[in-house]
Motif scaffolding. Structure first.
Motif, PDB file in Angstrom:
ATOM      1  N   ARG A 124       0.665  -1.186  -0.045  1.00  0.00           N
ATOM      2  CA  ARG A 124       0.094  -0.200   0.040  1.00  0.00           C
ATOM      3  C   ARG A 124       0.785   1.126   0.085  1.00  0.00           C
ATOM      4  O   ARG A 124       0.267   2.372   0.112  1.00  0.00           O
ATOM      5  N   LEU A 125       2.177   1.302  -0.102  1.00  0.00           N
ATOM      6  CA  LEU A 125       3.086   2.162  -0.001  1.00  0.00           C
ATOM      7  C   LEU A 125       2.773   3.405  -1.088  1.00  0.00           C
ATOM      8  O   LEU A 125       2.554   2.989  -2.341  1.00  0.00           O
ATOM      9  N   ALA A 126       2.562   4.552  -0.600  1.00  0.00           N
ATOM     10  CA  ALA A 126       1.750   5.832  -1.559  1.00  0.00           C
ATOM     11  C   ALA A 126       2.756   6.960  -0.727  1.00  0.00           C
ATOM     12  O   ALA A 126       2.593   7.175   0.311  1.00  0.00           O
ATOM     13  N   VAL A 127       2.816   8.202  -1.625  1.00  0.00           N
ATOM     14  CA  VAL A 127       3.200   9.322  -1.201  1.00  0.00           C
ATOM     15  C   VAL A 127       2.149  10.411  -1.782  1.00  0.00           C
ATOM     16  O   VAL A 127       2.203  10.530  -3.091  1.00  0.00           O
ATOM     17  N   HIS A 128       1.443  11.245  -0.769  1.00  0.00           N
ATOM     18  CA  HIS A 128       0.852  12.407  -1.371  1.00  0.00           C
ATOM     19  C   HIS A 128       1.340  13.827  -0.664  1.00  0.00           C
ATOM     20  O   HIS A 128       1.484  13.668   0.326  1.00  0.00           O
ATOM     21  N   ALA A 129       1.403  14.842  -1.448  1.00  0.00           N
ATOM     22  CA  ALA A 129       1.641  16.035  -0.936  1.00  0.00           C
ATOM     23  C   ALA A 129       0.603  16.609  -0.036  1.00  0.00           C
ATOM     24  O   ALA A 129      -0.784  16.337  -0.660  1.00  0.00           O
TER      25      ALA A 129
END
Length: 165
Positions: A124-129
């Motif tokens: 599920r790794l995710a990056v969001h500003a």
């Protein structure tokens, strides 16, 4: 880095307030689906370090998050029940603060690189500003981490004199 918990709310995904929830957790336990992935995520992604005083063969891995906080992560490698129950997912977000924008940007870039890794592709790794100045990182197991620069008051506890990552 320092860490704390912010409670979930309907607006949680849109914007997080640094003034809510617990301000600091000294030690907390978090069951993970893979100790190996957890170590790479926390060490290489979030710039934390594994507690060198705890031998790798112990049933939980201890990850230092700055001088004051430590995650105790147990995985199915040593705790078979975790494979059936799955990893723990905390409500809300775990906030990790960095002493400056350079450290924050390094952690964000590292997490973004991990999303491209074959090992992390099925996670599920995710990056969001999170405008204006933070990032929401979902760890491989589904927990949310808000990454931001420390306030001046928080920064006072992040120096070498208070310990180091």
């Amino acid at each position: 880095s320092l860490c704390g918990i912010q409670p979930a709310s309907n607006k949680q995904e849109q914007r997080m307030s640094p003034a809510t929830g617990l301000l600091l957790l000294e030690h907390f336990n978090l069951n993970v689906a893979s100790t190996k992935l957890a170590e790479v995520f926390f060490r290489d992604g979030l710039l934390c370090c594994r507690d060198g005083r705890r031998p790798p063969e112990k049933k939980s891995m201890h990850i230092n998050v700055g001088p004051l906080c430590q995650l105790h992560t147990a995985g199915p490698e040593f705790e078979p029940y975790i494979e059936q129950e799955g990893p723990q997912i905390w409500r809300g977000a775990i906030t990790v603060v960095y002493k400056d924008e350079s450290d924050l940007n390094t952690a964000v870039a590292n997490c973004q690189e991990l999303t491209k890794s074959a090992d992390f592709a099925p996670t599920r790794l995710a990056v969001h500003a999170q405008p204006p100045s933070s990032f929401l990182v979902t760890c491989p197991f589904g927990n949310k981490f808000e990454l931001r620069v420390a306030t001046p008051e928080e920064r006072a506890g992040l120096g070498r004199e208070a310990g180091s990552r």
